[in-house]
Design a protein around this motif. Structure first.
Motif, PDB file in Angstrom:
ATOM      1  N   TYR B 108       0.838  -1.199   0.000  1.00  0.00           N
ATOM      2  CA  TYR B 108       0.000   0.000   0.000  1.00  0.00           C
ATOM      3  C   TYR B 108       0.872   1.248   0.000  1.00  0.00           C
ATOM      4  O   TYR B 108       0.585   2.214  -0.703  1.00  0.00           O
ATOM      5  CB  TYR B 108      -0.938  -0.004   1.217  1.00  0.00           C
ATOM      6  CG  TYR B 108      -2.094   0.957   1.069  1.00  0.00           C
ATOM      7  CD1 TYR B 108      -3.277   0.551   0.467  1.00  0.00           C
ATOM      8  CD2 TYR B 108      -1.994   2.276   1.525  1.00  0.00           C
ATOM      9  CE1 TYR B 108      -4.333   1.422   0.309  1.00  0.00           C
ATOM     10  CE2 TYR B 108      -3.049   3.154   1.372  1.00  0.00           C
ATOM     11  CZ  TYR B 108      -4.217   2.722   0.764  1.00  0.00           C
ATOM     12  OH  TYR B 108      -5.265   3.593   0.604  1.00  0.00           O
ATOM     13  N   GLY B 109       1.960   1.204   0.797  1.00  0.00           N
ATOM     14  CA  GLY B 109       2.823   2.368   0.947  1.00  0.00           C
ATOM     15  C   GLY B 109       3.522   2.764  -0.352  1.00  0.00           C
ATOM     16  O   GLY B 109       3.739   3.937  -0.615  1.00  0.00           O
ATOM     17  N   SER B 110       3.856   1.785  -1.190  1.00  0.00           N
ATOM     18  CA  SER B 110       4.566   2.127  -2.423  1.00  0.00           C
ATOM     19  C   SER B 110       3.608   2.581  -3.513  1.00  0.00           C
ATOM     20  O   SER B 110       4.025   2.926  -4.609  1.00  0.00           O
ATOM     21  CB  SER B 110       5.394   0.933  -2.908  1.00  0.00           C
ATOM     22  OG  SER B 110       4.534  -0.136  -3.221  1.00  0.00           O
ATOM     23  N   ASP B 509      20.693   1.759  -3.537  1.00  0.00           N
ATOM     24  CA  ASP B 509      19.819   1.845  -2.367  1.00  0.00           C
ATOM     25  C   ASP B 509      18.674   2.835  -2.586  1.00  0.00           C
ATOM     26  O   ASP B 509      17.547   2.600  -2.181  1.00  0.00           O
ATOM     27  CB  ASP B 509      20.624   2.283  -1.131  1.00  0.00           C
ATOM     28  CG  ASP B 509      21.440   1.126  -0.580  1.00  0.00           C
ATOM     29  OD1 ASP B 509      21.437   0.047  -1.212  1.00  0.00           O
ATOM     30  OD2 ASP B 509      22.072   1.303   0.477  1.00  0.00           O
ATOM     31  N   SER B 510      18.996   3.963  -3.251  1.00  0.00           N
ATOM     32  CA  SER B 510      17.986   5.015  -3.384  1.00  0.00           C
ATOM     33  C   SER B 510      16.772   4.540  -4.190  1.00  0.00           C
ATOM     34  O   SER B 510      15.670   5.043  -4.028  1.00  0.00           O
ATOM     35  CB  SER B 510      18.609   6.242  -4.044  1.00  0.00           C
ATOM     36  OG  SER B 510      19.159   5.872  -5.298  1.00  0.00           O
ATOM     37  N   GLY B 514      11.097   2.158   0.262  1.00  0.00           N
ATOM     38  CA  GLY B 514       9.673   1.832   0.182  1.00  0.00           C
ATOM     39  C   GLY B 514       9.437   0.429  -0.342  1.00  0.00           C
ATOM     40  O   GLY B 514       8.311  -0.057  -0.352  1.00  0.00           O
ATOM     41  N   LEU B 515      10.500  -0.224  -0.823  1.00  0.00           N
ATOM     42  CA  LEU B 515      10.346  -1.566  -1.377  1.00  0.00           C
ATOM     43  C   LEU B 515      11.078  -2.617  -0.546  1.00  0.00           C
ATOM     44  O   LEU B 515      10.721  -3.785  -0.565  1.00  0.00           O
ATOM     45  CB  LEU B 515      10.881  -1.621  -2.812  1.00  0.00           C
ATOM     46  CG  LEU B 515      10.271  -0.624  -3.804  1.00  0.00           C
ATOM     47  CD1 LEU B 515      11.020  -0.654  -5.116  1.00  0.00           C
ATOM     48  CD2 LEU B 515       8.800  -0.933  -4.027  1.00  0.00           C
ATOM     49  N   ALA B 523       8.567   5.423   9.665  1.00  0.00           N
ATOM     50  CA  ALA B 523       7.370   6.247   9.473  1.00  0.00           C
ATOM     51  C   ALA B 523       6.623   5.844   8.206  1.00  0.00           C
ATOM     52  O   ALA B 523       5.404   5.909   8.135  1.00  0.00           O
ATOM     53  CB  ALA B 523       7.755   7.717   9.411  1.00  0.00           C
ATOM     54  N   GLN B 524       7.389   5.394   7.209  1.00  0.00           N
ATOM     55  CA  GLN B 524       6.757   5.025   5.950  1.00  0.00           C
ATOM     56  C   GLN B 524       6.126   3.633   6.002  1.00  0.00           C
ATOM     57  O   GLN B 524       5.271   3.287   5.208  1.00  0.00           O
ATOM     58  CB  GLN B 524       7.825   5.063   4.846  1.00  0.00           C
ATOM     59  CG  GLN B 524       7.279   5.357   3.469  1.00  0.00           C
ATOM     60  CD  GLN B 524       8.414   5.528   2.468  1.00  0.00           C
ATOM     61  OE1 GLN B 524       9.464   6.104   2.775  1.00  0.00           O
ATOM     62  NE2 GLN B 524       8.216   5.018   1.275  1.00  0.00           N
ATOM     63  N   ARG B 525       6.601   2.832   6.970  1.00  0.00           N
ATOM     64  CA  ARG B 525       6.093   1.470   7.083  1.00  0.00           C
ATOM     65  C   ARG B 525       4.863   1.382   7.974  1.00  0.00           C
ATOM     66  O   ARG B 525       4.159   0.396   7.980  1.00  0.00           O
ATOM     67  CB  ARG B 525       7.182   0.561   7.665  1.00  0.00           C
ATOM     68  CG  ARG B 525       8.134   0.014   6.637  1.00  0.00           C
ATOM     69  CD  ARG B 525       9.040  -1.033   7.247  1.00  0.00           C
ATOM     70  NE  ARG B 525      10.201  -0.465   7.924  1.00  0.00           N
ATOM     71  CZ  ARG B 525      10.425  -0.577   9.225  1.00  0.00           C
ATOM     72  NH1 ARG B 525       9.555  -1.178  10.006  1.00  0.00           N
ATOM     73  NH2 ARG B 525      11.509  -0.067   9.750  1.00  0.00           N
TER      74      ARG B 525
END
Lengths: 82, 559
Positions: B108-110, B509-510, B514-515, B523-525
């Protein structure tokens, strides 16, 4: 109500309650006029009557839920500020 | 082909047909109502990401509560008894909770719109294409099997010719999905859920009353050819095919509980799509977790009737004792309906079965059109068109999918065992997919090449095990062969992926924020607490804990 919008086009709870409610009425009536042979088939339980009544109770609960917690979602989901 | 005059024919009367017809009026009505909410492709394919968690949660399990589940699990119940509950308590709940707690934040986050799209972002085009095509193909094949099964039931129960019921069912599913897209499919799945429960719960209660309550059932099964071990869930030797009880438990927990079920529930877009349609991260995570609560009680209205049928329906009891007769285990629930339900309730029970069969097919088609439009057509064939082009594409993809499903239903009609093979083959696609996903999500070093090579070699391994067991080189009765195949596919996929990764260059890495777990800030998870998400009962992890505890209690009580 400016920042509220109806979620989707309709409330699915009312749709479900309507269908189950109609089933409940039909089955309850069938149960009341049930012949003994049919009751014996279901091991002595008047399943149409009890099933129908159960569905009417379910309908009442769903309508109550929809009344008490009507759907309205904020237009954009901002973090809660409380 | 089944005979027109069958001993399974139910004597449905006018009142039963009225009940059935009423249901279809509502199904089409929902499609029509949902149409008003569709204004762009995101509305059509993901319901505009606006649905509440209880709706998507019920749709989540309803999408799976199709023909294979109801007929298959009641048949398993009649044949193996209580060990069948493992398909629910071991084979579904832990994986559903894992999806909600651990994996959903990435999906959902990505903001990806499908599972293959996640593959694209993490591993690039080759893995994406392999996944998208195999998924789309699998969906139309399964839709055809669902359609054929539906038509067979209508044929046996009501006497309609097979081809008439195939076309009628296809037209109904097609109309509500092309009108309302995923919203129509999901709302109908919720409605279906309640109708299925309303149909099966009374059947179970009457059946239990007839055998003399729970104790009566235990006594009757113990006295039957099944014996007393059929009334306890563990160790389930007959189900897994292992003679040794210890190996049987390991086989069930690792093969069914870990690889097969995690593969199915966490990477199958048919399921994940339901969660992606919810209104925010918290609701998305709660979708499979809320679904797990009704899911743990589904065995009581699916497996128990199967067990009851095997002891009180004379034809089935005879089949179980002698292995021959006019009926088989697949007919368990139909026979019980025939023997116990009066007109009225009978109509409702038929409605419930039809509803469940259409649910499966509708779920296949609504995920097929999404992957077809977003992942195959938009990505590789016709790029950069305005959004309403893809909305129209989605509607036409649904039409095409339905036509293909009518064709695959015809193929399915030629093979009496095709459904078992399909089930096995597709679980083989899921096991390697899960291995690739889990490694890719937690190991940032895994490379793009490892993504698709691991996937292909895992699937090849599964097919090899399948061929070996079909040709008799490996001999495991029961469902043991597919447990072993899934396990082998999983292990090979992981090994090959690690090997290939060490030889190829990883992504920056960049590109993986999110993946991949370690590169995604906390915070994003996790979800931001939004308005309407307050209360302890809306916290995903706590809910998951409660669900897990209840499942463990059920395992102990019925162990």
């Amino acid at each position: 109500m400016a920042d509220k919008k109806k979620a989707g086009a309709f409330d699915i709870r009312i749709v479900i309650a309507t269908l189950v409610g109609i089933y409940g009425v039909v089955l309850t009536v069938l149960g009341i006029v049930e012949k003994q042979a049919e009751i014996d088939k279901a091991a002595g339980i008047n399943i149409n009557l009890w099933g129908g009544l159960g569905m009417l109770v379910f309908t009442a609960v769903f309508v109550l839920w929809a009344r008490l917690r009507p759907i309205a979602v904020p237009v954009d989901s901002k973090p809660a500020d409380e | 082909m089944l005979a027109q005059q069958s001993i399974l024919r139910l004597d449905a009367t006018a009142i039963d047909y009225i009940i059935i017809a009423l249901y279809f009026v509502f199904v089409l009505g929902i499609g029509y109502l949902a149409r008003r909410a569709v204004s762009n492709s995101l509305d059509f394919f993901l319901s505009g990401r606006s649905l509440p968690a209880w709706v998507t949660g019920l749709a989540f399990i309803s999408a799976n509560l199709g023909a294979i589940e109801i007929m298959g699990m009641s048949a398993n119940g009649a044949q193996y008894g209580m060990p069948t509950v493992h398909y629910f308590w071991i084979g579904a709940i832990p994986a559903m909770l894992f999806l909600g707690v651990v994996m959903m934040p990435f999906y959902y986050g990505s903001k990806v719109r499908s599972v293959p799209e996640f593959m694209l972002r993490r591993f690039g085009k080759p893995a994406h294409l392999v996944n998208a095509i195999s998924f789309a193909l699998a969906q139309v094949l399964i839709a055809g099997v669902n359609l054929f099964l539906l038509a067979t039931i209508v044929n046996v129960l009501l006497g309609w010719p097979i081809w008439v019921s195939v076309i009628v069912a296809a037209v109904i599913v097609l109309s509500y999905i092309t009108l309302g897209g995923l919203s129509a499919a999901i709302y109908n799945e919720v409605l279906q859920f309640f109708v299925i429960v309303a149909a099966l719960l009374p059947l179970t209660l009457v059946g239990l009353h007839k055998v003399g309550g729970w104790q009566g059932l235990v006594d009757k099964v113990t006295a039957s050819p099944g014996g007393s071990e059929q009334m306890s869930a563990w160790p389930g030797n007959a189900l897994s095919g292992f003679g040794n009880s210890f190996l049987s438990v390991i086989g069930i927990v690792f093969g069914l509980g870990f690889v097969l079920s995690f593969g199915y529930w966490t990477t199958n877009f048919v399921e994940v799509q339901r969660a992606m349609a919810s209104k925010n991260m918290s609701a998305a995570r709660r979708t499979p977790i809320i679904g797990s609560f009704p899911k743990m009680f589904v065995p009581f209205i699916v497996i128990i009737p199967g067990i009851i049928a095997a002891v009180i329906v004379p034809e089935l009891a005879q089949f179980k004792a002698t292995g021959s007769g006019e009926v088989d285990y697949n007919d368990a629930i139909l026979l019980l309906m025939r023997d116990l339900l009066p007109n009225g309730m009978l109509g409702l029970a038929i409605t419930g079965l039809l509803a469940s069969f259409m649910a499966g097919m509708a779920a296949n088609l609504s995920s097929f059109n999404t992957v077809m439009s977003y992942d195959i057509i938009e990505r590789y064939i016709i790029k950069d068109r305005p959004d309403d082009f893809y909305l129209r594409t989605g509607r036409w993809a649904t039409v095409a999918g339905t036509l293909i499903a009518i064709g695959t239903a015809a193929i399915a009609s030629g093979y009496s065992n095709l459904m078992d093979y399909l089930q096995q083959l597709f679980s083989f696609f899921n096991a390697p997919l899960f291995a690739t996903f889990i490694l890719g999500m937690f190991w940032k070093r895994m490379t793009a090449a490892a993504g698709w090579i691991g996937l292909v070699s895992g699937t090849a391994t599964a097919i090899l095990v399948f061929v070996l067991s079909e040709t008799g080189v490996i001999n495991l009765p029961g469902q043991g062969a597919s447990f072993v195949g899934a396990g082998a596919a999983f292990v090979v996929d992981i090994l090959i992926s690690v090997l290939v990764s060490t030889m190829t260059r990883p992504k920056e890495d960049s590109e993986l924020v999110g993946l991949v777990y370690s590169l995604t800030p906390k915070a994003q998870r996790t979800e931001v607490v939004l308005r309407g998400d307050h209360g302890w009962y809306r916290r995903p992890v706590l809910l998951a804990g409660i669900s897990l505890a209840m499942t463990i209690v059920l395992n102990i009580v019925f162990g």
